[in-house]
Design an enzyme around this catalytic site. Structure first.
Site, PDB file in Angstrom:
ATOM      1  N   ARG A  29       0.789  -1.233   0.000  1.00  0.00           N
ATOM      2  CA  ARG A  29       0.000   0.000   0.000  1.00  0.00           C
ATOM      3  C   ARG A  29       0.820   1.282   0.000  1.00  0.00           C
ATOM      4  O   ARG A  29       0.266   2.358  -0.197  1.00  0.00           O
ATOM      5  CB  ARG A  29      -0.947   0.005   1.212  1.00  0.00           C
ATOM      6  CG  ARG A  29      -2.113  -0.974   1.068  1.00  0.00           C
ATOM      7  CD  ARG A  29      -3.013  -0.933   2.286  1.00  0.00           C
ATOM      8  NE  ARG A  29      -2.359  -1.551   3.440  1.00  0.00           N
ATOM      9  CZ  ARG A  29      -2.816  -1.473   4.678  1.00  0.00           C
ATOM     10  NH1 ARG A  29      -3.901  -0.772   4.940  1.00  0.00           N
ATOM     11  NH2 ARG A  29      -2.181  -2.074   5.674  1.00  0.00           N
ATOM     12  N   ARG A  38      -5.342  -2.595  -6.481  1.00  0.00           N
ATOM     13  CA  ARG A  38      -6.177  -3.166  -5.419  1.00  0.00           C
ATOM     14  C   ARG A  38      -7.635  -2.760  -5.591  1.00  0.00           C
ATOM     15  O   ARG A  38      -8.547  -3.580  -5.400  1.00  0.00           O
ATOM     16  CB  ARG A  38      -5.624  -2.685  -4.063  1.00  0.00           C
ATOM     17  CG  ARG A  38      -6.450  -3.041  -2.844  1.00  0.00           C
ATOM     18  CD  ARG A  38      -6.309  -4.498  -2.455  1.00  0.00           C
ATOM     19  NE  ARG A  38      -6.956  -4.743  -1.180  1.00  0.00           N
ATOM     20  CZ  ARG A  38      -8.266  -4.896  -0.995  1.00  0.00           C
ATOM     21  NH1 ARG A  38      -9.087  -4.818  -2.028  1.00  0.00           N
ATOM     22  NH2 ARG A  38      -8.753  -5.134   0.199  1.00  0.00           N
TER      23      ARG A  38
END
Length: 344
Positions: A29, A38
Site C-alpha cells: 500500500r 487493489r
C-alpha cells in the site's frame, strides 16, 4: 554466460561488495500503483488468486526500484483456506476466520489443496517468464505456528494468547494441526519451486511469543519438517527462515531447522547478527520505522548494518514488512545508499 542471481548466490555462501536487497511486503500500500490495482481487483483474496493482478503487483516494485529479488504476492492464510477453512479480509481488521476446534482439525481436507492453489502456481510461472533474468524469484509460506495462531483465534491478537492457551490445554490437537500444516506447506513450496521459484522463505511472524519448550515444539520442529520435505525433492534450493522475535533462540532455530538463510528482525543486535552470519547468510534488519522517518535516522540505520554485516553473506532487507505510510522517496534513498559503493 548465465546471469548470476545475487540473492540466490548469497544464500549459497557468496559475499558481494554491494549486498543484494529487497523488502518484505515490497508490493503493497505504500505504492500508489498498488492501491490502484487493489481497487480494480475488488477483494484482497481476488488480488491474491487472480494471476493477472498478482503478477502486476509483484512486478510493480521491481519496475520502480530494480530490487534484486521479487517475492510472490500472496498471503500466508491461503494454505488453511485451501484446506477448507473460511477466510475473509476486512478493512481495518485484517484476516478473519472461524476459530478452529480439535474437531475442526480432524475435518481439514487436503483433497483439492493444489487445485485450490493453482492460481498461485500460475502466478509464479508467469513471474519467472516476466521478471528480469538477474532477479531472484522468492516463493513463500507462513510457518505452521504463525498460520495456526490465526486459525485458532480467528483473527490476529497482540500476543496470540488464544493460540498459546490452546497449545497448553490441547497439546495433542495443536501437534496434529502443526503436522498437517507442515505437510501441506512443504507441498505448497515444492509446487512453487516447480513453477519457477529460485528460493523459498518461511515466515514465522509470531515465534517471539513462546517460551523455550513451546518454541521447540511449535516453531522449530514444524519448520524442520518443512525443510526436510522440500530438500528431499529440491536439495539445492535455498530456504530462508524468518522467526520474528526469536532473539536468544535464533542459534537453535538455525541449527535445528537446517535453513540456509536467517531472517533477522530489527531488534536483533548487530553484534549478535555478525556472530550468526559466521554460520551462514543473514537477511535484514533495518527497522521499518527508520524507513518511515527518513533522513538521518534512515542513513544511520543503513550505514550501521552495512558496516557490521557488509563483508559477509548479507541480503539487505527490513526487519519486518514495509509499512503503508512509508514515503516512496525514502525507499529510493535507501536503495541509493545501499548501492552507492559501486554507483549502481
Amino acid at each position: 554466460m548465465p546471469v548470476k542471481r545475487s540473492v540466490l548466490q548469497v544464500l549459497k555462501g557468496e559475499s558481494f561488495e554491494v549486498p543484494p536487497l529487497w523488502m518484505m511486503r515490497q508490493a503493497g500500500r505504500y505504492l500508489p500503483e498498488y492501491r490502484e490495482t487493489r481497487k480494480t481487483a475488488g477483494s484482497f483474496l481476488d488480488l491474491c488468486y487472480n494471476p493477472d493482478f498478482a503478477v502486476e503487483v509483484t512486478l510493480q516494485p521491481i519496475r520502480r526500484f530494480d530490487f534484486d529479488a521479487s517475492i510472490l504476492f500472496s498471503d500466508i492464510l491461503v494454505v488453511p483456506h485451501a484446506l477448507g477453512r473460511d477466510l475473509r479480509f476486512e478493512e481495518g481488521r485484517g484476516p478473519l476466520m472461524t476459530p478452529i476446534t480439535p474437531q475442526g482439525i480432524d475435518a481439514l481436507d487436503g483433497e483439492t489443496f493444489h487445485v485450490n492453489l493453482e492460481p498461485v502456481y500460475e502466478t509464479v510461472r508467469r513471474l519467472r517468464r516476466e521478471l528480469p533474468e538477474k532477479t531472484t524469484l522468492i516463493g513463500f509460506c507462513g510457518a505452521p505456528w504463525t498460520v495456526a495462531t490465526y486459525m485458532i483465534a480467528g483473527h490476529g491478537t497482540p500476543d496470540q494468547a488464544p493460540a498459546r492457551l490452546f497449545a497448553y490445554r490441547e497439546p495433542e490437537a495443536v501437534k496434529k494441526l502443526l503436522a498437517i500444516l507442515a505437510d501441506h506447506s512443504a507441498a505448497y513450496l515444492i509446487r512453487q519451486i516447480e513453477a519457477g521459484a529460485d528460493v523459498v522463505q518461511i515466515f514465522d511472524s509470531w515465534s517471539g511469543v513462546l517460551d523455550e519448550a513451546t518454541f521447540e515444539m511449535c516453531c522449530v520442529k514444524p519448520v524442520a519438517e518443512i525443510v526436510r520435505k522440500v530438500r528431499a525433492v529440491y536439495p539445492d534450493v535455498p530456504i530462508i527462515g524468518f522467526p520474528k522475535g526469536a532473539g536468544a533462540q535464533l542459534d537453535a532455530y538455525r541449527q535445528r531447522t537446517g535453513i540456509n538463510g536467517l531472517g533477522l528482525d530489527w531488534t536483533v543486535p548487530l553484534s549478535q547478527a555478525r556472530r550468526l552470519q559466521a554460520e551462514g547468510a543473514v537477511q535484514g534488519n533495518l527497522d521499518p520505522l527508520r524507513l518511515v522517518a527518513g533522513g538521518r535516522a534512515l542513513e544511520e540505520g543503513v550505514d550501521a548494518i552495512l558496516k557490521a554485516l557488509g563483508a559477509g553473506p548479507l541480503i539487505f532487507n527490513l526487519g519486518h514488512g514495509i509499512t503503508p505510510e512509508t514515503p516512496v522517496a525514502h525507499v529510493e534513498a535507501m536503495v541509493k545508499q545501499v548501492r552507492k559503493a559501486t554507483g549502481q
